[in-house]
Enzyme design. Structure first.
Site, PDB file in Angstrom:
ATOM      1  N   LYS A  89       0.850  -1.196   0.000  1.00  0.00           N
ATOM      2  CA  LYS A  89       0.000   0.000   0.000  1.00  0.00           C
ATOM      3  C   LYS A  89       0.882   1.241   0.000  1.00  0.00           C
ATOM      4  O   LYS A  89       1.701   1.433   0.885  1.00  0.00           O
ATOM      5  CB  LYS A  89      -0.915   0.000   1.230  1.00  0.00           C
ATOM      6  CG  LYS A  89      -1.722   1.298   1.416  1.00  0.00           C
ATOM      7  CD  LYS A  89      -2.662   1.239   2.627  1.00  0.00           C
ATOM      8  CE  LYS A  89      -3.334   2.589   2.888  1.00  0.00           C
ATOM      9  NZ  LYS A  89      -4.187   2.586   4.095  1.00  0.00           N
ATOM     10  N   ASP A 146      -2.600  10.094   3.860  1.00  0.00           N
ATOM     11  CA  ASP A 146      -4.003   9.712   4.013  1.00  0.00           C
ATOM     12  C   ASP A 146      -4.711  10.696   4.939  1.00  0.00           C
ATOM     13  O   ASP A 146      -4.623  10.588   6.157  1.00  0.00           O
ATOM     14  CB  ASP A 146      -4.092   8.287   4.581  1.00  0.00           C
ATOM     15  CG  ASP A 146      -5.536   7.843   4.780  1.00  0.00           C
ATOM     16  OD1 ASP A 146      -6.450   8.526   4.259  1.00  0.00           O
ATOM     17  OD2 ASP A 146      -5.745   6.809   5.454  1.00  0.00           O
ATOM     18  N   LYS A 159     -10.105  12.793   8.511  1.00  0.00           N
ATOM     19  CA  LYS A 159      -9.648  12.345   9.828  1.00  0.00           C
ATOM     20  C   LYS A 159      -9.575  13.533  10.781  1.00  0.00           C
ATOM     21  O   LYS A 159      -9.403  14.668  10.346  1.00  0.00           O
ATOM     22  CB  LYS A 159      -8.239  11.741   9.707  1.00  0.00           C
ATOM     23  CG  LYS A 159      -8.179  10.393   9.015  1.00  0.00           C
ATOM     24  CD  LYS A 159      -6.747   9.885   8.954  1.00  0.00           C
ATOM     25  CE  LYS A 159      -6.675   8.548   8.241  1.00  0.00           C
ATOM     26  NZ  LYS A 159      -7.303   7.454   8.996  1.00  0.00           N
ATOM     27  N   ASP A 185       1.464   6.198   5.719  1.00  0.00           N
ATOM     28  CA  ASP A 185       0.507   5.276   5.099  1.00  0.00           C
ATOM     29  C   ASP A 185       1.051   4.618   3.823  1.00  0.00           C
ATOM     30  O   ASP A 185       0.335   3.899   3.132  1.00  0.00           O
ATOM     31  CB  ASP A 185      -0.815   6.002   4.827  1.00  0.00           C
ATOM     32  CG  ASP A 185      -2.024   5.088   4.985  1.00  0.00           C
ATOM     33  OD1 ASP A 185      -1.878   4.017   5.589  1.00  0.00           O
ATOM     34  OD2 ASP A 185      -3.104   5.455   4.489  1.00  0.00           O
ATOM     35  N   ASP A 200     -12.282   7.104   3.867  1.00  0.00           N
ATOM     36  CA  ASP A 200     -11.059   6.834   4.638  1.00  0.00           C
ATOM     37  C   ASP A 200     -10.675   5.349   4.581  1.00  0.00           C
ATOM     38  O   ASP A 200      -9.579   4.977   4.994  1.00  0.00           O
ATOM     39  CB  ASP A 200     -11.262   7.287   6.094  1.00  0.00           C
ATOM     40  CG  ASP A 200      -9.944   7.454   6.837  1.00  0.00           C
ATOM     41  OD1 ASP A 200      -8.887   7.421   6.181  1.00  0.00           O
ATOM     42  OD2 ASP A 200     -10.001   7.631   8.074  1.00  0.00           O
ATOM     43  N   GLU A 249      -9.573   3.741   2.169  1.00  0.00           N
ATOM     44  CA  GLU A 249      -9.056   3.855   0.807  1.00  0.00           C
ATOM     45  C   GLU A 249      -8.020   2.796   0.472  1.00  0.00           C
ATOM     46  O   GLU A 249      -7.844   2.454  -0.705  1.00  0.00           O
ATOM     47  CB  GLU A 249      -8.465   5.259   0.590  1.00  0.00           C
ATOM     48  CG  GLU A 249      -6.998   5.442   1.026  1.00  0.00           C
ATOM     49  CD  GLU A 249      -6.763   5.253   2.519  1.00  0.00           C
ATOM     50  OE1 GLU A 249      -7.741   5.314   3.285  1.00  0.00           O
ATOM     51  OE2 GLU A 249      -5.604   5.027   2.935  1.00  0.00           O
ATOM     52  N   ARG A 302      -7.904  -0.416   0.923  1.00  0.00           N
ATOM     53  CA  ARG A 302      -8.455  -1.609   0.263  1.00  0.00           C
ATOM     54  C   ARG A 302      -8.882  -1.306  -1.173  1.00  0.00           C
ATOM     55  O   ARG A 302      -8.879  -2.182  -2.023  1.00  0.00           O
ATOM     56  CB  ARG A 302      -9.612  -2.169   1.112  1.00  0.00           C
ATOM     57  CG  ARG A 302     -10.743  -1.231   1.327  1.00  0.00           C
ATOM     58  CD  ARG A 302     -11.625  -1.605   2.527  1.00  0.00           C
ATOM     59  NE  ARG A 302     -11.066  -1.152   3.789  1.00  0.00           N
ATOM     60  CZ  ARG A 302     -11.626  -1.359   4.971  1.00  0.00           C
ATOM     61  NH1 ARG A 302     -12.762  -2.039   5.071  1.00  0.00           N
ATOM     62  NH2 ARG A 302     -11.070  -0.915   6.077  1.00  0.00           N
TER      63      ARG A 302
HETATM   64  N1  BES Z   1      -4.347   4.278   6.948  1.00  0.00           N
HETATM   65  C1  BES Z   1      -5.510   4.075   7.718  1.00  0.00           C
HETATM   66  C2  BES Z   1      -5.305   3.051   8.817  1.00  0.00           C
HETATM   67  C3  BES Z   1      -4.552   3.531  10.018  1.00  0.00           C
HETATM   68  C4  BES Z   1      -5.117   4.430  10.902  1.00  0.00           C
HETATM   69  C5  BES Z   1      -3.318   3.015  10.294  1.00  0.00           C
HETATM   70  C6  BES Z   1      -4.414   4.817  12.021  1.00  0.00           C
HETATM   71  C7  BES Z   1      -2.628   3.394  11.419  1.00  0.00           C
HETATM   72  C8  BES Z   1      -3.181   4.304  12.276  1.00  0.00           C
HETATM   73  C9  BES Z   1      -6.640   3.557   6.819  1.00  0.00           C
HETATM   74  O1  BES Z   1      -6.665   4.072   5.550  1.00  0.00           O
HETATM   75  C10 BES Z   1      -7.911   3.966   7.484  1.00  0.00           C
HETATM   76  O2  BES Z   1      -8.151   5.131   7.579  1.00  0.00           O
HETATM   77  N2  BES Z   1      -8.675   2.992   7.934  1.00  0.00           N
HETATM   78  C11 BES Z   1      -9.892   3.257   8.616  1.00  0.00           C
HETATM   79  C12 BES Z   1     -10.897   2.257   8.138  1.00  0.00           C
HETATM   80  C13 BES Z   1     -12.296   2.556   8.591  1.00  0.00           C
HETATM   81  C14 BES Z   1     -12.810   3.803   7.900  1.00  0.00           C
HETATM   82  C15 BES Z   1     -13.170   1.379   8.269  1.00  0.00           C
HETATM   83  C16 BES Z   1      -9.624   3.109  10.116  1.00  0.00           C
HETATM   84  O3  BES Z   1      -8.870   2.233  10.510  1.00  0.00           O
HETATM   85  O4  BES Z   1     -10.169   3.915  10.862  1.00  0.00           O
HETATM   86 ZN    ZN Z   2      -4.868   4.689   4.783  1.00  0.00          ZN
HETATM   87 MN    MN Z   3      -7.703   5.905   5.445  1.00  0.00          MN
END
Ligand code: BES
Ligand code: ZN
Ligand code: MN
Length: 499
Positions: A268, A273, A280, A291, A350, A352, A354
């Site tokens: 990835k 992000d 966020k 990210d 968010d 994104e 996947r």
């Molecule tokens: N890059 C983030 C995941 C992440 C968040 C990694 C904080 C490390 C620390 C990912 O893109 C994301 O935002 N995931 C969301 C998914 C949710 C919207 C289902 C998450 O984990 O909040």
């Molecule tokens: Zn992300």
């Molecule tokens: Mn995200």
């Protein structure tokens, strides 16, 4: 930093500094003992006077010890002799290197490789010493106008093995350690670079530079127009809100037989992000420059692989883009069509990672892979589930998952399996498209992997969630370079066992 492997007696080393261990309570390691005997008991008398107890992390620097050829002797506390495991050994090496680097010696001869580490052999100890040394000396100061440079930094470390017959094994271990350290260091640098420098275009340039450096590595970049042609609607929907063009980076390392099926690593590469329209919260948002650490780990593992000239075919695939909100950005509720033909309802912009991975994973089908492993900072939920100590692993083929778990154990870059059961898959339901891109808070790491599993039916696949392991927050904020060590170990084992 240069590493040598040698055998011989500690009293005979003409060196700026000989490094030896002292156990708790005030007991000498074999190398310390031989220096002590030669010097007429000088070290043991220091121990009796209480100058060093042998606790882990303690160090004591001696000068001009009689009847030895070294300028200095560094005594390093090792704790109780029977208690030394992976963690303790790393700490011992790290405190020794830190002190050695401060002495001005610039070069040293290290006898800590003679310590007994539970369940580990000489090869592991040598390799780990190289990795831990490079880890301890790593700095990221390229963006500081004034760098705090060590006056006379450590430049060369000689690692001692017990017998001459151990030299080939020791040298191979040191070379592995150096290759892994090189990959880890690259992954850290890329991770630590901020989003305004490390853009998708920067990653593409980095890949091309690697392709120039290693003759067995062929690099090609797919641009937006080609992605459109391939129908990568999911990937493109993420990139839409950014002014940086997305890049699909493909790096083919050809070290194996021409016909041998490749192992594919997909990383990835979201270089920042923000969450997109599902933006966020501000605190710690800067950390979303990390990210792209999955991508960085693919660069790192391929570097290690090329340095070691492993006899295996490996392909690195990195979908790279930014996730930002603007007038053109995807909106919650948008439905997009992935390269596989499956439609996706983007309920949360968010989620994104996947979306870019699913198209990259479909793209991998053309390689007829032996196995595909994707590596991603995919879910905050993984940090809650496993904390910062283990990466999460899930997959559709148990032997592959086990290869990764075992590579984690032997490299000390640990991972832990989470279940990919049907019950979790059933949580993915959309009223308007084939699948939604989110499935509620429960089991978030697993449902994210379930989403990916819809795109990986044609090959053996495993997914690593490195959200908790790729970087550390707080005072020592920085990329860890994980899981480069695990991935390299995985590739080393594949290169020797299979083809
Ligand atoms: N890059 C983030 C995941 C992440 C968040 C990694 C904080 C490390 C620390 C990912 O893109 C994301 O935002 N995931 C969301 C998914 C949710 C919207 C289902 C998450 O984990 O909040
Ligand atoms: Zn992300
Ligand atoms: Mn995200």
């Amino acid at each position: 930093m240069e590493f040598n492997v040698k055998s011989g007696s500690p009293t005979k080393q003409r060196s700026a500094c000989v490094v030896v261990g002292v156990f708790e309570p005030r007991r000498l390691s074999p190398a310390a003992d031989s220096l002590d005997k030669a010097s007429g008991g000088q070290i043991s008398s220091l121990l009796r006077r209480g100058d060093i107890e042998g606790m882990p992390g303690q160090t004591l620097l001696l000068h001009n010890l009689p009847k030895t050829l070294a300028d200095r002797i560094l005594l390093v506390g090792c704790g109780r002799e029977r208690d030394i495991g992976d963690k303790e050994y790393n700490r011992i090496v790290s405190s020794a290197v830190k002190r050695l680097n401060e002495t001005g010696a610039m070069e040293g001869v290290n006898y800590l490789t003679e310590l007994n580490v539970k369940g580990r052999d000489l090869h592991w100890k040598i390799r780990q010493t190289v990795e831990a040394t490079r880890e301890t000396l790593y700095r990221f100061d390229t963006l500081k106008s004034k760098k705090d440079e060590t006056r006379r930094p450590l430049r060369k470390l000689t690692l001692m093995v017990p017998r001459r017959s151990d030299l080939p094994n020791g040298e191979a271990a040191a070379r592995e350690g150096e290759a892994i350290a090189e990959g880890v260091s690259l992954a850290k640098d890329l991770g630590n670079l901020p989003g305004n420098i490390c853009t998708p275009g920067y990653l593409a340039k980095q890949a091309k530079a690697m392709g120039k450096k290693y003759s067995k590595l062929k690099v090609s970049i797919l641009e937006q127009a080609q992605m459109e042609k391939l129908g990568m609607g999911a990937l493109l929907s993420v990139a839409k809100g950014s002014r940086e063009a997305p890049q699909l980076i493909v790096m083919e390392y050809k070290g194996g037989k021409t016909k041998a099926k490749p192992t594919v690593l997909v990383g990835k590469g979201v270089t920042f992000d923000s969450g997109g329209i599902s933006i966020k919260p501000s605190p710690s948002m800067d950390e979303m420059k990390y990210d792209m650490c999955g991508a960085a780990s693919v660069f790192g593992a391929l570097t290690a692989c090329a340095e070691l000239q492993l006899e295996i075919n490996v392909i690195g695939v990195v979908p790279a883009c930014e996730n930002l909100p603007d007038g053109a950005a995807s909106k919650p509720g948008d439905v997009v069509t992935s390269m596989s033909g499956q439609t996706i309802e983007v309920l949360n912009t968010d989620a994104e990672g996947r979306l870019i991975l699913c198209d990259a994973l479909t793209y991998c089908e053309r390689f007829e892979p032996d196995a595909v492993v994707d590596i991603a900072t995919l879910t905050g939920a993984c940090v809650i589930a496993l904390g910062r100590h283990a990466s999460g692993v899930m997959g559709n083929h148990h032997p592959l998952v086990h290869e990764l778990l075992n590579a984690g154990k032997s490299s000390g870059d640990r991972a832990w399996e989470l279940p990919l059961w049907d019950e979790y898959n059933e949580q993915l339901k959309s009223n308007f498209a084939d699948i939604p891109n989110i499935a509620g808070r429960e089991g978030g790491t697993i449902t994210a992997a379930c989403f990916l599993s819809r795109f990986t039916k044609k090959y053996h696949w495993a997914h690593m969630d490195i959200a908790g392991t790729a970087w550390v927050s707080g005072e020592n904020k920085g990329a860890t370079g994980r899981p480069v060590a695990l991935l390299t170990q995985f590739l080393i084992e594949r290169s020797t066992s299979k083809k």
